[in-house]
Design a protein around this motif. Sequence first.
Motif, mmCIF file in Angstrom:
data_model
loop_
_atom_site.group_PDB
_atom_site.id
_atom_site.type_symbol
_atom_site.label_atom_id
_atom_site.label_comp_id
_atom_site.label_asym_id
_atom_site.label_seq_id
_atom_site.Cartn_x
_atom_site.Cartn_y
_atom_site.Cartn_z
ATOM 1 N N ASP A 1 0.849 -1.209 0.000
ATOM 2 C CA ASP A 1 0.000 0.000 0.000
ATOM 3 C C ASP A 1 0.881 1.255 0.000
ATOM 4 O O ASP A 1 0.624 2.207 -0.744
ATOM 5 N N GLN A 2 1.926 1.227 0.842
ATOM 6 C CA GLN A 2 2.838 2.383 0.917
ATOM 7 C C GLN A 2 3.551 2.577 -0.434
ATOM 8 O O GLN A 2 3.698 3.700 -0.915
ATOM 9 N N TYR A 3 3.967 1.462 -1.036
ATOM 10 C CA TYR A 3 4.703 1.513 -2.307
ATOM 11 C C TYR A 3 3.825 2.120 -3.415
ATOM 12 O O TYR A 3 4.271 2.987 -4.183
ATOM 13 N N LYS A 4 2.571 1.653 -3.461
ATOM 14 C CA LYS A 4 1.652 2.172 -4.495
ATOM 15 C C LYS A 4 1.451 3.672 -4.310
ATOM 16 O O LYS A 4 1.438 4.429 -5.275
ATOM 17 N N ALA A 5 1.280 4.101 -3.051
ATOM 18 C CA ALA A 5 1.066 5.531 -2.785
ATOM 19 C C ALA A 5 2.290 6.352 -3.205
ATOM 20 O O ALA A 5 2.161 7.457 -3.722
ATOM 21 N N LYS A 6 3.478 5.786 -3.004
ATOM 22 C CA LYS A 6 4.710 6.529 -3.344
ATOM 23 C C LYS A 6 4.982 6.566 -4.838
ATOM 24 O O LYS A 6 5.549 7.519 -5.350
ATOM 25 N N THR A 7 4.631 5.486 -5.533
ATOM 26 C CA THR A 7 5.069 5.358 -6.935
ATOM 27 C C THR A 7 3.949 5.443 -7.961
ATOM 28 O O THR A 7 4.213 5.664 -9.157
ATOM 29 N N GLY A 8 2.714 5.163 -7.529
ATOM 30 C CA GLY A 8 1.600 5.122 -8.483
ATOM 31 C C GLY A 8 1.604 3.838 -9.315
ATOM 32 O O GLY A 8 0.775 3.671 -10.215
ATOM 33 N N LEU A 9 2.512 2.918 -9.028
ATOM 34 C CA LEU A 9 2.557 1.666 -9.801
ATOM 35 C C LEU A 9 1.505 0.683 -9.271
ATOM 36 O O LEU A 9 1.085 0.767 -8.118
#
Length: 403
Positions: A214-222
């Motif tokens: 979830d954190q990764y998606k929020a940071k990268t939009g991937l």
Amino acid sequence: MEIGIDKIGFYTPHLYVDMNKLAYERNVEPEKFTIGIGQEKMAIAPLTQDPVTMAANAALEILDEEDKEKIDFVLFGTESGIDQSKSAAVYVHRLLGLNAQARAVEVKQACYGATAAIQMAKGHIALNPESRVLVLGSDIARYGLNTGGEATQGAGAIAMVVSKDPSIMVFEGPSAYLTDDVMDFWRPAYSGEAFVDGKLSNEQYIAFFSRAWDQYKAKTGLELADFDAFSFHLPYTKMGKKALKAVLDEGSEADSERLLANHQIGAIYNRNVGNIYTASLYLSLLSLLEQNEDLQDGSRIGLFSYGSGAVGELFAGRLKNGYREHLHVERHRELFATRKEVTVSEYEEIFQETLPTDGSRLELDIHQDPANVCLSGIEGHARQYVNKASGIREEKVAAHVER
Ligand code: COA
């Protein structure tokens, strides 16, 4: 500047036990180990192999003279280290004959250690672009005979050269990471075996992956569709699959198929080695790169690292043009093919062998061990190492054998 994995080497000891036979001796249905846990063979470290020798053997496979000259930082991730003070990195530095103008330290946070080392290596290279950093992950996973964790033991090491303009994989974008104080796995300084709350560690692993994702998606939009594969820390191969399945409903059918198929390919080496703690994630990455011939240059691979206790990190890398030419597929096929099976009772005997702790001298028979770097004994509480390839300390051992 592009920073990433320029070289990757692997080592596992020459002995293994068959999980079907272990299941039989433990009165467990074999499918529990081979399907439920997902392990076929478990690597066994003889007394002549420890985390230092395994890491040195993995590094010997990849280093050339230029690396030995240019490596100025050795970072050794391990949670089965041999000393509370002196780092395993210093022994490896000498055994490999590296340039004295180097830093050498051990990094500890359970199975997360080698990932922490990679992140430190990135920072070091960003400040010193000409540097080459040797990142090691090496462990012997021990839970004890007849314990719940026994089927998830193993032994082995991964060595990586991290540099600018890498040949294999470029690390990409931001990482997502988190820490939470959890007592799911720990090994007090007085204990040779780990204490583990297996069910809690499974739950925490999945929870950390979901939160990191979830954190990764929020940071990268991937999103899932942007990834060709995910490599996971694999304490046992089913663990990564469970974590992956926890997020698959976010993607399409095609995403599920692709990511599950690549997870299976990435688990091939781990199924045949067992848990190697700090190196397990990178063994899974290696298995994917070497066993999947269809990955394209530029493929994006997510890497999830989990170290009980607990720290989790999700980051990504993209494959470089021609990365396959820098792998050692044939050598690793040979490494697996030439291993020797031991019976369950032989494994139990090896498991219970220990080095003296009273300062007395013990000499080990290194000629039974085909590895280049071996532990040849102990003397005055100091481990004695041999690099058969370079002859380091070989003369001393030969003199002892003659007497
Ligand atoms: N055929 C197929 N599957 C079978 C089976 C059979 N005959 N018998 C059992 N299984 C399955 C179970 O259903 C279970 O699958 P699931 O997890 O998908 O539900 C799996 O095998 C394991 O069975 P379980 O009863 O949970 O095993 P266990 O109590 O022996 O514990 C671990 C398994 C992994 C918790 C234990 O080995 C351990 O503590 N390992 C060390 C810690 C660790 O690796 N943690 C991971 C996170 S870091």
